[in-house]
Scaffold this active site. Structure first.
Site, mmCIF file in Angstrom:
data_model
loop_
_atom_site.group_PDB
_atom_site.id
_atom_site.type_symbol
_atom_site.label_atom_id
_atom_site.label_comp_id
_atom_site.label_asym_id
_atom_site.label_seq_id
_atom_site.Cartn_x
_atom_site.Cartn_y
_atom_site.Cartn_z
ATOM 1 C CG HIS A 78 -3.666 -2.559 -0.491
ATOM 2 N ND1 HIS A 78 -4.381 -1.592 0.167
ATOM 3 C CD2 HIS A 78 -2.803 -3.063 0.430
ATOM 4 C CE1 HIS A 78 -3.970 -1.513 1.406
ATOM 5 N NE2 HIS A 78 -3.012 -2.389 1.588
ATOM 6 C CG ASN A 89 -3.818 1.353 4.158
ATOM 7 O OD1 ASN A 89 -4.719 0.823 4.782
ATOM 8 N ND2 ASN A 89 -2.696 0.734 3.867
ATOM 9 C CD GLU A 97 -7.446 0.415 -1.384
ATOM 10 O OE1 GLU A 97 -8.097 1.412 -1.031
ATOM 11 O OE2 GLU A 97 -6.290 0.188 -0.985
ATOM 12 C CB SER A 133 -0.890 0.023 1.234
ATOM 13 O OG SER A 133 -0.089 0.143 2.386
#
Ligand code: 3HC
Length: 300
Positions: free
Chosen positions: A147, A198, A159, A126
């Site tokens: 991700h 995140n 993701e 990430s």
């Protein structure tokens, strides 16, 4: 591993890195019917991954979530190896090694040499975006970030992040894989460090640490507020203990080295935990301490 391609879709996956993320990603893929290789240079990591995955699966069987036959079939499709051998049939690689750019780039360069030209190379990072890793390979069009979230066996979102050179076909294959393994793809059309989830999580984390360092509230009070006022499944300190305090630290440190902006630097609280080796659940101590069964005892 035997090659079993169907209509060009992903049938064989290699997961590189047998930590908590890599091992759970591997078993998720195996449970979905894919042939999976789980690679780690450290045999102890593979032994630990095998033990933890079998333990998790036994609990799922006991709860009636899965049948013993489904689990046995999945383990029969999951091979663990300390060498990057027999990559000829691999359609897609998911890298989940330590969050250090030079380690990832070296691994991708090696994978690029060893995998067939059509293999898609994906990173679970990430903190590093595709354009920071894709040029370690000669196939930036077949490079993407996939991700996953911790615990990968449970969290549905993945993701899918395209870099400037990622092809449409690569994004489509990545989405196809994510759906095939029962997850929900969230596509980012442009890369940005931290992606979507995140970035939002980090804002919450920074605020929680600021409140703690300012002496406004305790670890437990902040976690309790997030759970009971905001409906979060876990408070930010509980979550850092789950994901590994070192992961957030390395992510922030890498960002700080890139920007030089003090706002991007890891907090003193997080730095002290990492320097003391108190990394969360995996070391038995982080913001909380845990007994040998992983049950939380108290804030440290
Ligand atoms: N590994 C695998 N499975 C786990 C697990 C773990 N560490 N912890 C819990 N589970 C499973 C349980 O076995 C159970 O499975 P079941 O439904 O099949 O029985 C299920 O999760 C629910 O567990 P529990 O009933 O024990 O506990 P909760 O209901 O509190 O759920 C949780 C646990 C799913 C971890 C929940 O607290 C949660 O969603 N927490 C937030 C997680 C989160 O925010 N993750 C994202 C972190 S950010 C990230 O990963 C990004 C990366 O870049 C660092």
């Amino acid at each position: 591993m035997a090659t079993r391609r169907r209509g060009g879709s992903t049938e064989q996956v290699l997961v590189a890195g047998a930590g908590a993320m890599g091992s759970q990603i591997a078993v998720v893929c195996a449970l979905a019917g894919l042939e999976v290789g789980l690679y780690d240079v450290d045999p102890a990591m593979l032994t630990r991954a095998d033990r933890e995955l079998r333990d998790r699966m036994s609990k799922q069987i006991a709860k009636g979530r899965r049948t013993a036959a489904e689990v046995d079939d999945a383990f029969a499709r999951l091979r663990m190896d300390t060498a990057l051998s027999a990559l000829t049939g691999v359609d897609l690689v998911i890298e989940a090694v330590v969050e250090k750019l030079e380690v990832k780039r070296a691994l991708f360069a090696e994978l690029d040499q060893r995998c067939p030209p059509g293999t898609i190379l994906a990173s679970n990072s990430s903190s590093f975006v595709p354009s920071q890793m894709a040029h370690a390979t000669a196939r930036p069009d077949r490079f993407v970030n996939l991700h996953f979230f911790n615990p990968a066996l449970v969290m549905r979102c993945v993701e899918v992040v395209r870099g400037p050179e990622t092809s449409d076909a690569t994004v489509e294959a990545a989405i196809d894989l994510v759906e095939r393994i029962g997850k929900l793809p969230v596509v980012l059309d442009r890369e940005i460090p931290g992606f979507v989830a995140n970035r939002i999580l980090n804002a919450v984390r920074d605020e929680a640490i600021g409140l703690l360092e300012g002496g406004y509230a305790s670890i437990e009070a902040i976690d309790t507020a997030c759970r009971t006022a905001l409906g979060y499944p876990m408070g930010p300190f509980e979550l850092m203990d789950l994901t590994g305090i070192d992961i957030g630290y390395l992510t922030k440190q890498a960002r700080f080295e890139e920007t030089g902006d003090p706002a991007d630097a890891p907090s003193a609280t997080v730095r002290a935990k990492v320097e003391a080796g108190h990394l969360g659940r995996k070391t038995g101590r982080g913001f909380y301490t845990y007994d040998e069964h992983g049950n939380r005892t108290r804030p440290t």
